[in-house]
Design a protein around this motif. Structure first.
Motif, PDB file in Angstrom:
ATOM      1  N   UNK A  74       0.812  -1.212   0.000  1.00 28.96           N
ATOM      2  CA  UNK A  74       0.000   0.000   0.000  1.00 28.96           C
ATOM      3  C   UNK A  74       0.850   1.268   0.000  1.00 28.96           C
ATOM      4  N   UNK A  75       2.055   1.203   0.554  1.00 28.48           N
ATOM      5  CA  UNK A  75       2.891   2.405   0.607  1.00 28.48           C
ATOM      6  C   UNK A  75       3.384   2.800  -0.772  1.00 28.48           C
ATOM      7  N   UNK A  76       3.890   1.833  -1.528  1.00 27.06           N
ATOM      8  CA  UNK A  76       4.402   2.127  -2.863  1.00 27.06           C
ATOM      9  C   UNK A  76       3.356   1.965  -3.952  1.00 27.06           C
TER      10      UNK A  76
END
Length: 1293
Positions: free
Chosen positions: A65-67
């Motif tokens: 989800x971060x990248x």
């Protein structure tokens, strides 16, 4: 709209992958490790398999989800076989038994081909499912064909599922429609090559259906004029073989099976005759002959009808397009040939691509097509050249190069031409595979190639391509920033004139309206041109967009330019400010004074926040693109605001329009009225923006409230006149829908004080409009009559203003964190709540109590101070009549009312009491505070200080009915669950378990469980007292302020509605909690304490509803349970003696032991045990531990002295025995005793007893002698013991 390579995933831990694949290579395969491996990716994008010789690594994707990218992680690695080397690998997604292709595959099968000719099927964890050797040669490649295309939205055609295994001299075909991985279901077809010297790669094109003419032509060409031919052309499967001599061979396999050779027929007939003979004639012949293996079966020879011959050229690889009409062949001379597969024609030759890797991409036309076949589909050829380090894209239709990307020289281009496998029936699929062409770098980046459809169109005379070129050129100019406003205006306008296609015009308009760097004048010029020149029928939406954008831009330029011009005039002293006609406020001085007090209080509380907010809004530039983004430009009737907009963006848009008018920089209200009318913006939405700005703007201490309200009134009046009086006004007994929506906005505002000001102004403007209408109807001047209209509209405004006054004070006070000096309770942290009128009304009667309780718990205030403040507040003459509780407040002695009155928090609290006298009564506030602490403890169960704070607040509630109900709610909601878990745990183990087991069962440590049980016992003890008081307490009626009409049930009302508890059940739980407290405090072990200390009928009532009308029988205890109870209480008495201490001066401290003894006696009495026995046991234990003075004080309380004397005799004997053992002259001392006494001392057990002096022994013996009867044998023994002590004293002296 341009080609791009987009990063879609990453492969993690490349170092570990290389270390696994190249374990003996120090360089781990060097930079070109990826090109040395066999690699395959699942078309669904979830698995990548990489193999090298006998090693394999399987990677599985996981979304990050971060990248916002998929991360391929190692799920399996290691050796795949002991001695066979991997030559080909393929990942097949299998739909399984569900056959649901809309969701995705059930699992992934990994096919691996080896140099031994074996093909092995594995799961994604590399568990072997099946292996088979189809031919005893080296496998060179494995391909497959799925029933559905990987893009069924583009190619809906269905194909038979087949797997193709390529050997050096033949191709093996296996049907995949029954892919359950059992050799019995595999239908083999083995095709052998002939008339071609070398074969490096193959591609199975599929069934070749020839026409009758082609069939006759082929028969005549191959057999001559006199040849015989069949009436129907045979069905052949076309297989392309890339190699040399010929360069590309066209091999045809005849469908329907081969004719058996004559010798095979003879063998078959002989075998059948032989099986018909009896067994005695043929010898044994009962066993079935072994079936010939697949590897030994002969191949069906294909005919090579023709080929592309080039003796110097050797083909290395071949791939087919998704529709199988085209093929890309790469050779050893650095050429890539584009071949028409069915006609055998070379369409294109691309030079300079040594060791090329190729792929096809299908791209549908994004424009909707009305043709029955569907949208157009373009094909593009991607060529990766590792030698040059380039990735190039070519148009298959036109043949020209589209673009070139720089790429690494050590990457791999993967072409995946199949989709989901495993279908047993023919069915449609809508599952679009993620991977068809991917580009993997050696550093682990997984990329996909994106090509827009329009690149497949012809360059010449293509309007769309020409428009795209101009659009890109203009966008690049804007992106570079190298221009002035005049140059930009000319470039943009000229480009707009040259555009021909509606699609690119739409993109141009969207870019102009969304770009922050383009001035409003430039956008206005181009939008105006499009609006005037769009005449096509299919561009209505674009015309509406341009018209609305034109209106908005004109209005934006009017507001911003006029504002800057008037500011310049004001600086030069040329601006004469005038007020709008008939908009002056007529507020009473008292009303204005009250508003000014609220303003002062609000600005003091919110000073720092206001400064930050103003600094932010002044320094930030709100572009015209952001201004346009607030409005919906797709409506034809009028321009409306978008729904669910960000509050900051909405406020900035309102600030751009209305701030100059509110601050006094602009006073041209008539011009504003004209521009609003021309702008086509909904007046209702403009009014929403005005209210939004007014309510959310920053307030200053030195703000001239009257002037700002005067200006605001003028703007409101101008907007209302724009809307029309027929929209605003209604009949006398009706409510205007326009004003009703404005009231909803004000009620929902999180800043009630500015909303209050706006409500006052809107009410006056509404009155003014109604008065004007009335005057128009009666033809009377406003100056002639002073009429006050009491309509339904004015009543609604008056009600709203009254409610906003109350909520404004609440919001202002609660916006500050309370600070107090006396704060013994924990400080809670609550999420900030925007206190609006709508929130208070929606939450119901308990909302104010809940909000104030949350506000007070922020400081950890002493709850007793609230009682003191309540008493002081009640004593005031003007407030005592409104309080609903008739009970007298009990003021704690340790808190002085003078100190409480000086606290600022109570000054604010008393201000709120004047507005909400019932909601903020002390009992109500304390009940909500207790509930807030209980909720906080529920979130952090290990913080028992929060639970203690909840019980502390509830214990000092003055209203006994609320207190009793709150105790029930706390027990049922919070305490009972944890108490039951602790009870089950201790009953199972028999003692307090170790920390790990405690945390596993309850979430608390062993130490925390001990503290919790202590708190729970005190709670239940207090609960019993409250329950007894509540039985005779007078009933009272809860009252609430008139501001609420409906809403949720408040906590105090729910508590007051609780029925009386069953006191026997409550006492039962108290007994259980006290038992658990004893076990946890003294670490006593008692097997199954719940079952062995309570009757079975009583155990079933534990942790049930305390309001149950059930009779608890306490007089049915059997002997076994009573014995267990006595044993348990004796353990507790013995353990509590450890709390008795003696200081250096000999003083004994026994308060804690006395308290525990009292609890044991109370339990014994309730359990109908012999209390005298416990007291005798206590005295004996005190003497045994050396606390003689305490024991002597308790002897008079004993009823059965004779039994006590017998027990004390044992203690005396033990002490004397220890004294003799420790003496220096043992033999002399023993000789001074009688033989009978000596024998008795020897018979005593070696249990521990505190040693004593000879005088203490004599004293204890004297007390023992007094307790015994003279006719008892023990009485004589005690006399002998006293005589012995006297003799010992004489010997010592």
């Amino acid at each position: 709209m341009s080609c791009q390579i987009r990063l879609t995933a990453n492969i993690e831990d490349i170092t570990a992958i290389r270390r696994c694949l190249f374990p003996t290579d120090d360089q781990r395969g060097s930079d070109s490790w990826l090109q040395l491996c066999e690699i395959s990716a699942s078309p669904t994008g979830d698995i990548i398999a990489i193999a090298n010789e006998r090693k394999i690594v399987v990677l599985t994707s996981k979304w990050d989800t971060q990248s916002s990218l998929s991360q391929f992680q190692i799920t399996h690695f290691g050796s795949i076989h002991e001695y066979d080397k991997v030559k080909a690998i393929l990942c097949l997604p299998i739909v399984g038994q569900s056959q649901n292709s809309h969701i995705g595959p059930d699992w992934t099968c990994i096919l691996i081909g080896y140099d031994s000719g074996f093909v092995r099927f594995y799961t994604d964890n590399c568990e072997l499912l099946m292996e088979e050797q189809f031919h005893n040669e080296n496998i060179t490649n494995i391909n497959c064909q799925s029933q559905h295309s990987p893009r069924p939205d583009i190619s809906p055609d269905l194909h038979p599922e087949e797997i193709y295994i390529q050997y050096q001299t033949n191709v093996f075909q296996a049907k995949g429609d029954h892919l359950d991985l059992s050799p019995a279901t595999i239908t083999p077809k083995k095709w052998g090559f002939q008339d071609q010297a070398v074969i490096n790669d193959t591609a199975v094109v599929g069934l070749n259906l020839s026409s009758t003419f082609d069939h006759l032509l082929t028969a005549s060409t191959c057999g001559g004029f006199d040849t015989k031919y069949r009436a129907m052309p045979p069905h052949n499967t076309l297989v392309l073989a890339a190699g040399c001599k010929p360069f590309l061979g066209y091999h045809y396999a005849l469908e329907g099976g081969t004719q058996p050779v004559l010798s095979d027929v003879a063998k078959a007939v002989a075998s059948k005759l032989k099986s018909a003979l009896p067994g005695w004639l043929t010898g044994n012949r009962t066993a079935v002959e072994k079936q010939m293996s697949l590897a030994m079966q002969p191949a069906e020879t294909m005919g090579c009808r023709f080929g592309l011959c080039d003796l110097r050229r050797t083909a290395t690889d071949i791939i087919l397009s998704p529709d199988r009409k085209l093929a890309a062949v790469s050779d050893a001379l650095g050429r890539v040939l584009l071949i028409d597969t069915f006609r055998g024609i070379t369409l294109r030759i691309f030079k300079g691509y040594r060791d090329a890797q190729c792929s096809f991409i299908q791209v549908p036309d994004e424009r909707k097509s009305k043709h029955r076949i569907g949208n157009k589909v373009a094909h593009f050829l991607v060529i990766y050249s590792p030698k040059k380090g380039t990735l190039e894209v070519f148009s298959v239709q036109q043949g020209y190069k589209i673009t070139t990307f720089a790429a690494s020289k050590f990457s791999r281009l993967l072409y995946i031409s199949y989709g989901l496998m495993g279908f047993t029936t023919t069915s449609k699929s809508r599952y679009v595979c993620q991977f068809t062409t991917i580009f993997i770098d050696n550093d682990g980046q997984v990329k996909e190639v994106l090509v827009p459809f329009h690149f497949a169109l012809a360059e010449k005379n293509n309007k769309r391509a020409r428009d795209i070129h101009m659009y890109k050129k203009l966008r690049q100019l804007i992106k570079s920033g190298d221009f002035d406003e005049e140059k930009l205006s000319n470039e943009v306008y000229n480009t707009c004139i040259e555009l021909k296609t509606v699609e690119i015009k739409s993109q141009m308009v969207e870019m102009l309206l969304n770009n922050k760097d383009i001035p409003a004048v430039v956008s206005l010029q181009c939008v105006q041109y499009f609006a005037e020149n769009l005449v096509e029928d299919d561009c209505n939406n674009l015309k509406v967009l341009c018209d609305n954008a034109y209106f908005l831009l004109k209005f934006y330029i009017f507001v911003t330019n006029l504002s800057s011009n008037e500011k310049l005039d004001a600086e030069n002293g040329n601006l004469e400010k005038v007020k709008a006609e008939n908009t002056t406020l007529n507020l009473e001085s008292k009303e204005l004074k009250n508003l000014q007090k609220l303003l002062d209080l609000s600005t003091v509380n919110d000073n720092k926040l206001s400064e930050i907010h103003v600094s932010f809004s002044d320094n930030s530039v709100f572009s015209v693109a952001e201004y346009l983004s607030v409005f919906d430009l797709s409506k034809t009737t009028c321009i409306l605001l978008k729904q669910n907009l960000d509050e900051i963006i909405l406020f900035k848009a309102a600030e751009v329009i209305f701030k100059p008018y509110i601050t006094g920089d602009l006073v041209n209200y008539e011009e504003l009225q004209k521009e609003v009318t021309y702008s086509n913006i909904s007046v209702k939405d403009l009014f929403d923006l005005l209210v939004n700005y007014w309510v959310n703007r920053s307030l200053y201490i030195h703000l001239d409230l009257e002037e700002e309200m005067d200006r605001m009134s003028s703007v409101i009046y101008a907007l209302v006149k724009t809307a029309g009086k027929d929209v605003i006004s209604t009949e006398y007994s009706r409510v205007s829908r326009f004003w009703s929506e404005i009231r909803d906005i004000l009620a929902n505002s999180s800043r009630p004080f500015p909303a209050l000001l706006a409500a006052i102004l809107c009410k006056r403007v509404a009155q003014k409009i109604e008065t004007e209408l009335l005057m128009d109807e009666s033809s009377t001047s406003l100056d002639d009559e002073n009429i006050e209209i009491l309509s339904q509209e004015n009543i609604q405004w008056s009600l709203l203003i009254g409610k906003l006054e109350d909520v404004s004070l609440l919001n202002i006070i609660l916006s500050n964190k309370p600070v107090v000096s006396d704060c013994p309770l924990p400080k809670l942290h609550h999420d900030k709540i925007d206190v609006s009128l709508k929130y208070v009304l929606m939450k119901g009667k308990g909302s104010v109590s809940e909000l104030v309780a949350q506000w007070l718990t922020l400081s950890g205030i002493n709850p007793e101070s609230i009682i003191v403040n309540e008493a002081s507040y009640k004593n005031s003459s003007d407030c005592g009549s409104v309080m609903q509780s008739e009970q007298k407040c009990i003021i704690p002695e340790d808190i002085q009312s003078e100190i409480v009155e000086k606290e600022p928090v109570f000054k604010n609290l008393n201000l709120l009491k004047m507005q909400f006298p019932y909601s903020l009564e002390a009992s109500t506030v304390l009940a909500n505070m207790a509930w807030e602490y209980a909720l906080a403890w529920q979130q952090d169960i290990q913080d028992l200080g929060l639970l203690g704070a909840a019980i502390k607040c509830s214990s000092i509630i003055q209203n006994i009915q609320i207190k009793q109900g709150l105790y029930q709610l706390l027990w049922n909601t919070h305490l009972k669950i944890v108490d039951e878990s602790v009870c089950k745990l201790i009953n199972k183990v028999g003692k307090l378990p170790k920390e790990r087991l405690c945390r596993q069962g309850t979430g608390l440590s062993d130490y925390q469980i001990s503290l919790f049980i202590g708190i729970s016992t005190d709670f239940l003890d207090s609960f019993m007292d409250v329950a007894q008081l509540s039985y005779n307490a007078p009933k009272f009626v809860l009252k609430f302020e008139n501001i609420w009409e409906n809403g949720g049930q408040p906590l105090v009302e729910l508590a007051a509605q609780q029925r009386e508890v069953n006191y026997d059940l409550l006492h039962l739980h108290y007994q259980l909690s006290l038992v658990l407290q004893m076990i946890t405090t003294f670490s006593v072990k008692h097997t199954k304490p719940v079952n062995n200390l309570f009757e079975a009928s009583v155990v079933n009532l534990l942790f049930t509803d305390m309001q149950r009308k059930v009779q608890v029988n306490w007089n049915k205890s059997d002997i076994k349970i009573n014995a267990s109870r006595m044993q348990f209480l004796c353990k507790i008495i013995s353990a509590s003696l450890e709390s008795v201490t003696i200081n250096d001066e000999g003083k004994i401290y026994s308060v804690e032991h006395v308290n525990w003894m009292a609890k044991c006696v109370s339990l014994a009495r309730f359990w109908n045990l012999e209390v005298d026995m416990l007291k005798r046991f206590q005295i004996v234990q005190l003497y045994s531990n050396g606390f003689d003075s305490l024991a002597e004080e308790l002897i008079p309380t004993i009823n059965d002295l004779n039994e006590l004397g017998l027990q004390l005799l044992v203690v005396v004997g033990k002490r004397l025995s220890q004294f003799l053992t420790a003496s220096l002259h043992l033999s002399e001392n023993v000789s001074a005793l009688s033989p009978y006494l000596t024998k008795y001392l020897d018979s005593l057990h070696d249990e521990w007893c505190a040693p004593g002096t000879l005088s203490s022994i004599t004293n204890l013996a004297t007390h023992t002698l007094r307790c015994l009867n003279e006719d008892q044998l023990e009485h004589k023994l005690t006399q002998l013991l006293l005589e012995g002590c006297s003799s010992l004293k004489e010997i010592q002296s």
